[in-house]
Design an enzyme around this catalytic site. Structure first.
Site, PDB file in Angstrom:
ATOM      1  N   ASP A  83     -43.696  41.459  20.622  1.00 17.27           N
ATOM      2  CA  ASP A  83     -44.920  42.027  21.191  1.00 17.27           C
ATOM      3  C   ASP A  83     -44.942  43.519  20.899  1.00 17.27           C
ATOM      4  O   ASP A  83     -43.877  44.151  20.845  1.00 17.27           O
ATOM      5  CB  ASP A  83     -45.001  41.776  22.699  1.00 17.27           C
ATOM      6  CG  ASP A  83     -46.413  42.038  23.203  1.00 17.27           C
ATOM      7  OD1 ASP A  83     -47.226  41.103  23.190  1.00 17.27           O
ATOM      8  OD2 ASP A  83     -46.709  43.195  23.565  1.00 17.27           O
ATOM      9  N   TYR A 120     -51.737  51.607  26.887  1.00 14.90           N
ATOM     10  CA  TYR A 120     -51.016  50.808  27.893  1.00 14.90           C
ATOM     11  C   TYR A 120     -50.134  51.691  28.761  1.00 14.90           C
ATOM     12  O   TYR A 120     -50.035  51.496  29.978  1.00 14.90           O
ATOM     13  CB  TYR A 120     -50.173  49.716  27.219  1.00 14.90           C
ATOM     14  CG  TYR A 120     -51.035  48.591  26.694  1.00 14.90           C
ATOM     15  CD1 TYR A 120     -51.565  47.651  27.567  1.00 14.90           C
ATOM     16  CD2 TYR A 120     -51.351  48.489  25.347  1.00 14.90           C
ATOM     17  CE1 TYR A 120     -52.391  46.636  27.103  1.00 14.90           C
ATOM     18  CE2 TYR A 120     -52.166  47.478  24.869  1.00 14.90           C
ATOM     19  CZ  TYR A 120     -52.687  46.557  25.754  1.00 14.90           C
ATOM     20  OH  TYR A 120     -53.497  45.559  25.299  1.00 14.90           O
ATOM     21  N   ARG A 180     -50.137  30.324  22.860  1.00 13.61           N
ATOM     22  CA  ARG A 180     -50.503  29.308  23.853  1.00 13.61           C
ATOM     23  C   ARG A 180     -51.430  28.199  23.368  1.00 13.61           C
ATOM     24  O   ARG A 180     -51.535  27.169  24.013  1.00 13.61           O
ATOM     25  CB  ARG A 180     -51.147  29.987  25.067  1.00 13.61           C
ATOM     26  CG  ARG A 180     -50.130  30.672  25.943  1.00 13.61           C
ATOM     27  CD  ARG A 180     -50.816  31.569  26.947  1.00 13.61           C
ATOM     28  NE  ARG A 180     -51.513  32.642  26.247  1.00 13.61           N
ATOM     29  CZ  ARG A 180     -52.089  33.672  26.854  1.00 13.61           C
ATOM     30  NH1 ARG A 180     -52.095  33.755  28.158  1.00 13.61           N
ATOM     31  NH2 ARG A 180     -52.689  34.610  26.157  1.00 13.61           N
ATOM     32  N   ARG A 204     -51.745  36.390  15.810  1.00 17.42           N
ATOM     33  CA  ARG A 204     -51.390  35.577  16.981  1.00 17.42           C
ATOM     34  C   ARG A 204     -51.297  34.085  16.644  1.00 17.42           C
ATOM     35  O   ARG A 204     -51.701  33.240  17.439  1.00 17.42           O
ATOM     36  CB  ARG A 204     -52.406  35.773  18.121  1.00 17.42           C
ATOM     37  CG  ARG A 204     -52.450  37.174  18.686  1.00 17.42           C
ATOM     38  CD  ARG A 204     -51.305  37.370  19.673  1.00 17.42           C
ATOM     39  NE  ARG A 204     -51.405  38.627  20.374  1.00 17.42           N
ATOM     40  CZ  ARG A 204     -51.850  38.763  21.630  1.00 17.42           C
ATOM     41  NH1 ARG A 204     -52.226  37.726  22.327  1.00 17.42           N
ATOM     42  NH2 ARG A 204     -51.888  39.941  22.185  1.00 17.42           N
ATOM     43  N   ARG A 242     -42.644  27.732  26.733  1.00 16.68           N
ATOM     44  CA  ARG A 242     -43.025  28.655  27.807  1.00 16.68           C
ATOM     45  C   ARG A 242     -42.814  28.071  29.208  1.00 16.68           C
ATOM     46  O   ARG A 242     -42.724  28.815  30.177  1.00 16.68           O
ATOM     47  CB  ARG A 242     -44.488  29.095  27.635  1.00 16.68           C
ATOM     48  CG  ARG A 242     -44.681  30.233  26.672  1.00 16.68           C
ATOM     49  CD  ARG A 242     -44.211  31.574  27.260  1.00 16.68           C
ATOM     50  NE  ARG A 242     -45.271  32.273  27.960  1.00 16.68           N
ATOM     51  CZ  ARG A 242     -45.228  32.636  29.229  1.00 16.68           C
ATOM     52  NH1 ARG A 242     -44.179  32.352  29.973  1.00 16.68           N
ATOM     53  NH2 ARG A 242     -46.223  33.275  29.778  1.00 16.68           N
TER      54      ARG A 242
END
Ligand code: CP3
Length: 342
Positions: free
Chosen positions: A72, A149, A27, A23, A36
């Protein structure tokens, strides 16, 4: 040395220990937050220029030894017939979770170029921009983590619905895992064909399973993927978290490099995995928020655990968190390189 990451994957000698961060784009970086502001996560993934730009941000900012494709693990779910969104503040939401025979039956075994061609376009574009100066890692989610998921509909704390399908409907479970593992196998193959120089399989939530359940319900499907991808000649990183009891089984399932999370001391993990495999890890991600002396002490401990042996890739035990100070990331890269100089 542009290829010290690839050399370490193959357990060849390096000038110093390679470093990258799971990652590493995201952010915690102002440059990413700026993009973003005007684009969703999925827009960035699907847009070649934006995906390329975001992949390169941590390379420019921190001089890490590998780039990881910006994408992703959930992207294949949509073309398979299970669309989802990233709901603000809540993480992924699968609109119509898969819980029965009809749900599994409608999932399509896609060809990656049908529906995921934008990922391969991003890989070709990123390779062009990297100009052979930094190797590019592709990735996919592993079948158990993806199934969690699909079945739960989002993140879960106990994977109850997932395990219930596994125990109560083993044939349906096997069908779901076969579909997911075949899609992931094809997808990783396509990424390598497009130019990915290594790939990582993220089985982030496999640590929720007992050894027996991992062996019976997961391992054969991971083997289906990795047994094939390893014949392509690119290093494969097999990663999970909370896997202290599963490391040997994960190794048996495959991987040139085994990812180790921070809960297991790296020296113990490597001994158990065997020195004929490379290892990746395993700093606790939140140590990047610790005062410098403690951060450096813990980095020293990871390096000491690797003991200068060929085949260690320095990384966190899991992904960088949004609260991470970017300066700490740059510092760890420089510090690991300096301290591990051969
Ligand atoms: O490592 C990288 O820099 C490459 C990009 C990458 C992303 N997701 C982008 C992303 C990678 C390798 C992933 C993998 C991924 N995605 C995993 C496995 C890795 C892990 O951490 O265990 C998982 C479980 C997912 C699923 C996923 N995607 C979740 C649970 C979330 C929400 C989490 C959160 O913090 O909100 C995402 C969103 C996501 N994927 C972000 C990024 C940068 C969050 C940032 C954003 O919304 O802009």
């Amino acid at each position: 040395m542009w290829d010290r990451f690839l050399r370490a994957c193959r357990r060849e000698p390096v000038d110093c220990t390679p470093v990258w961060f799971m990652r590493q784009a995201g952010r915690y970086m102002q440059e990413y937050r700026d993009i973003r502001k005007s684009h969703t996560l999925l827009e960035i993934c699907r847009n070649t220029e934006l995906a390329t730009e975001v992949t390169l941000q941590p390379i420019r900012a921190h001089r890490v030894d590998a780039a990881i494709l910006f994408a992703d693990i959930l992207l294949p779910l949509e073309p398979m017939g299970a669309p989802f969104e990233f709901a603000k503040g809540e993480g992924p939401k699968v609109f119509d979770p898969i819980r029965d025979e009809a749900g599994v039956a409608k999932l399509k075994i896609i060809d990656p170029e049908d529906g995921l061609g934008y990922v391969m376009n991003a890989i070709r574009s990123i390779r062009g921009e990297l100009e052979g100066k930094t190797p590019l890692i592709g990735f996919a989610g592993a079948p158990f983590t993806l199934a969690s998921y699909l079945i739960e509909g989002g993140k879960s704390s106990n994977y109850a619905l997932t395990k219930m399908m596994m125990y109560q409907k083993p044939e349906l479970w096997a069908e779901l895992m076969s579909k997911l593992s075949e899609v992931v196998r094809r997808y990783l193959r396509a990424q390598v064909a497009a130019g990915a120089q290594a790939v990582q399989l993220f089985d982030s939530w496999a640590g929720a399973l007992s050894q027996a359940d991992y062996a019976d319900f997961i391992l054969p499907h991971v083997k289906h993927i990795l047994g094939d991808i390893e014949t392509l000649g690119v290093p494969v990183i097999h990663f999970g978290t909370a896997t202290a009891s599963l490391l040997e089984l994960q190794r048996d399932a495959g991987g040139t490099v085994i990812g180790v999370d921070w809960r297991t001391p790296l020296a113990d993990a490597w001994k158990r995995i065997g020195y004929d495999r490379a290892v990746q890890g395993n700093l606790e991600p939140l140590l990047l928020n610790a005062p410098k002396p403690l951060l450096e002490k813990r980095v020293d401990e990871v390096l000491a655990a690797a003991d200068g042996r060929d085949g260690h890739i320095f990384n966190l035990g899991h992904g960088i968190l949004p609260t991470t100070p970017p300066e700490a990331v740059s510092h760890v890269v420089e510090y690991v390189h300096a301290k591990s100089r051969r």
